[in-house]
Design an enzyme around this catalytic site. Structure first.
Site, PDB file in Angstrom:
ATOM      1  N   HIS A 120       0.834  -1.206   0.000  1.00 41.98           N
ATOM      2  CA  HIS A 120       0.000   0.000   0.000  1.00 41.98           C
ATOM      3  C   HIS A 120       0.861   1.244   0.000  1.00 41.98           C
ATOM      4  CE1 HIS A 120      -3.903  -1.870   0.590  1.00 41.98           C
ATOM      5  NE2 HIS A 120      -3.254  -2.763   1.274  1.00 41.98           N
ATOM      6  N   TYR A 178      -9.703   4.806   7.021  1.00 43.61           N
ATOM      7  CA  TYR A 178      -9.917   5.107   8.436  1.00 43.61           C
ATOM      8  C   TYR A 178     -11.033   6.146   8.490  1.00 43.61           C
ATOM      9  CZ  TYR A 178      -5.555   2.735   9.745  1.00 43.61           C
ATOM     10  OH  TYR A 178      -4.579   1.797   9.960  1.00 43.61           O
ATOM     11  N   PRO A 197      -4.758  -0.776  18.432  1.00 45.13           N
ATOM     12  CA  PRO A 197      -4.450  -1.205  17.060  1.00 45.13           C
ATOM     13  C   PRO A 197      -4.574  -0.115  15.989  1.00 45.13           C
ATOM     14  CG  PRO A 197      -6.605  -1.991  17.711  1.00 45.13           C
ATOM     15  CD  PRO A 197      -6.020  -1.345  18.917  1.00 45.13           C
ATOM     16  N   LYS A 240       0.835  -0.980  15.056  1.00 41.38           N
ATOM     17  CA  LYS A 240       2.269  -1.014  15.353  1.00 41.38           C
ATOM     18  C   LYS A 240       2.726  -2.295  16.063  1.00 41.38           C
ATOM     19  CE  LYS A 240       3.556   2.818  13.646  1.00 41.38           C
ATOM     20  NZ  LYS A 240       3.622   2.376  12.255  1.00 41.38           N
ATOM     21  N   TYR A 282       3.487   6.175  10.363  1.00 41.76           N
ATOM     22  CA  TYR A 282       2.683   5.020   9.956  1.00 41.76           C
ATOM     23  C   TYR A 282       3.520   4.035   9.141  1.00 41.76           C
ATOM     24  CZ  TYR A 282      -1.588   2.559   8.508  1.00 41.76           C
ATOM     25  OH  TYR A 282      -2.579   1.618   8.306  1.00 41.76           O
TER      26      TYR A 282
HETATM   27  C1  PHB Z   1      -5.646  -5.054   9.962  1.00 40.46           C
HETATM   28  O1  PHB Z   1      -5.433  -5.249   8.752  1.00 40.46           O
HETATM   29  O2  PHB Z   1      -6.119  -5.926  10.697  1.00 40.46           O
HETATM   30  C2  PHB Z   1      -5.360  -3.701  10.502  1.00 40.46           C
HETATM   31  C3  PHB Z   1      -4.848  -2.734   9.659  1.00 40.46           C
HETATM   32  C4  PHB Z   1      -4.584  -1.474  10.142  1.00 40.46           C
HETATM   33  C5  PHB Z   1      -4.841  -1.184  11.461  1.00 40.46           C
HETATM   34  C6  PHB Z   1      -5.329  -2.160  12.320  1.00 40.46           C
HETATM   35  C7  PHB Z   1      -5.599  -3.415  11.835  1.00 40.46           C
HETATM   36  O3  PHB Z   1      -4.606   0.072  11.909  1.00 40.46           O
END
Ligand code: PHB
Ligand code: APR
Length: 392
Positions: A72, A204, A294, A298, A386
């Site tokens: 990504h 997000y 989460p 990280k 990130y």
């Molecule tokens: C996930 O793919 O499970 C995932 C991705 C990004 C996050 C948290 C979980 O910030």
């Protein structure tokens, strides 16, 4: 049994450490209290920072990730009141020249288990009654039961990679340990679904109804999350209700295809750090010493960052008897741990609705989201953290 480094826990931290040690010619034995099957099917987050991707490739476990993982170049933020709500792309590639890889943590675990076992690093699954002895002298021991027999491993050094609920952190003298802890007044309800994700990038989404995350595992498998109460009863969430809520929190910015939900669960959110991360011959790494909410994904990356430093310090010790790296391990890794804590907290407070928030807080959050979406300086800060702070 006798080995150089005894490793407790076969999660990402323990397995990466065993591999790095092997590459430096150091022997280890890994013990794990769950079965191999359980560890290889435990659904967790799966987002790998750029340097961690490079490391997985360098240590010889990256081939399947390179084939099947999804690279990504950025994420999308979504906020606004629905009518004006829009997707705001943040391109990590453009801002910091890096990207992230989505590849389930259990896939990483499968790849490590296969390689380590093939190359002869012992991983003993389904052990019980694990305890440590003599960590404050030069001859520590790990005691446990395996296949009904009492066993002992004599070793030089012990790595506590046994996660948040393990026995290693409680084995440090409790008067030496300082704990920094924050619980959040919400959790995430997560599902894995046989349906394509709404967008090729992760979304997000901050809405009046709460946060949602639209992630994926493959072009046909979605990993989707909803902000919920920390003690939410999953029984209150039949599949239809989950899909309706996910659709509402996408606020019409994309079409959400429904599919068969193959896994669902609720995770509470917490920030936690225990200091110091070492005592005598015992070194903590990964979730045994710290956990993050989460939102910034990280967890696995921090576990890898810890053991990379630990493996180097152990290699220096075995090469020349130099204990400096071992002595400064905790201070060295905590500096990165705290930056990841800060970033994970920041993403969490930016994107969630808080039960006690005021109208002022809400407007401030919207302003901050708008700032991140429109200011290159703010977006660069997000991108740098990130995609992963520099790692030497
Ligand atoms: C996930 O793919 O499970 C995932 C991705 C990004 C996050 C948290 C979980 O910030
Ligand atoms: N003895 C042996 N093994 C144990 C014990 C014990 N007493 N207690 C726990 N374990 C095992 C767990 O079953 C697990 O497999 O230790 C392992 C710890 O692995 P993780 O919890 O995955 O922790 P870590 O390797 O530090 O990786 C951090 O994992 O929790 C996720 O999302 C988090 O991505 C982060 C990553």
């Amino acid at each position: 049994m006798r080995t150089q480094v005894g490793i407790i826990g076969a999660g990402p931290a323990g397995l990466m450490l065993a591999r790095l040690l092997k590459l430096s010619g150091i022997d280890s034995i890994v013990i794990e209290n769950r079965s191999r099957e359980y560890c290889e099917n435990r659904v967790r987050a799966g987002l790998i920072e750029q340097w961690a991707r490079d490391l997985l490739i360098e240590v010889g476990v990256g081939a399947r990730m390179q084939r099947e993982g999804m690279y990504h170049e950025g994420i999308k933020l979504q906020f606004g009141d629905g009518k004006n709500g829009a997707l705001h792309p943040i391109s990590f590639k453009k801002l910091v020249g890096k990207g992230t890889t989505v590849y389930g943590q259990q896939e990483v675990v499968k790849d490590f288990n296969a390689l380590l076992l093939k190359e002869g690093t012992p991983i003993l699954f389904e052990v019980s009654d694990v305890s440590l002895e003599g960590v404050d002298n030069k001859h520590p021991k790990i005691k446990f039961k395996h296949e009904g027999q009492a066993q002992e491993i004599d070793c030089d050094l012990i790595a506590g990679c046994d996660g948040f609920h393990g026995i290693c952190r409680p084995s440090l003298p409790q008067n030496l340990l300082k704990v920094f802890d924050r619980e959040y007044p919400f959790g995430w309800l997560g599902i894995l679904s046989e349906s394509p994700p709404p967008d090729h990038e992760l979304i997000y989404s901050y809405t009046e109804r709460g946060f949602a995350l639209y992630a994926m595992r493959s072009p046909n498998i979605s990993r989707l999350y909803l902000q919920c109460a920390p003690d939410e009863d999953i029984a209150n969430w039949p599949d239809d209700r989950i899909w309706e809520e996910l659709t509402l929190r996408l606020a019409g910015t994309r079409k959400l295809e429904r599919g068969k939900i193959v896994q669902k669960g609720v995770t509470p959110m917490r920030s936690f750090v225990a200091e110091p991360m070492q005592y005598g011959r015992l070194f903590l790494a990964g979730d045994s010493a710290h956990i993050v909410p989460p939102t910034g994904a990280k967890g696995m990356n921090l576990a890898f960052a810890d053991v990379r430093k630990l493996a180097r310090a152990m290699a220096a010790y075995y090469k020349s008897g130099n204990e400096e790296g071992l002595a400064s391990y905790s201070d060295t890794v905590l500096s990165r741990v705290w930056k990841a804590q800060r970033f994970s907290w920041w993403m969490t407070q930016l994107l969630h609705r808080f039960p006690q928030e005021t109208a002022f807080d809400h407007r401030r959050q919207l302003a901050e989201l708008d700032y991140v979406a429109t200011s290159e300086a703010a977006a660069t800060t997000l991108a740098e953290n990130y995609a992963g702070l520099p790692m030497d």
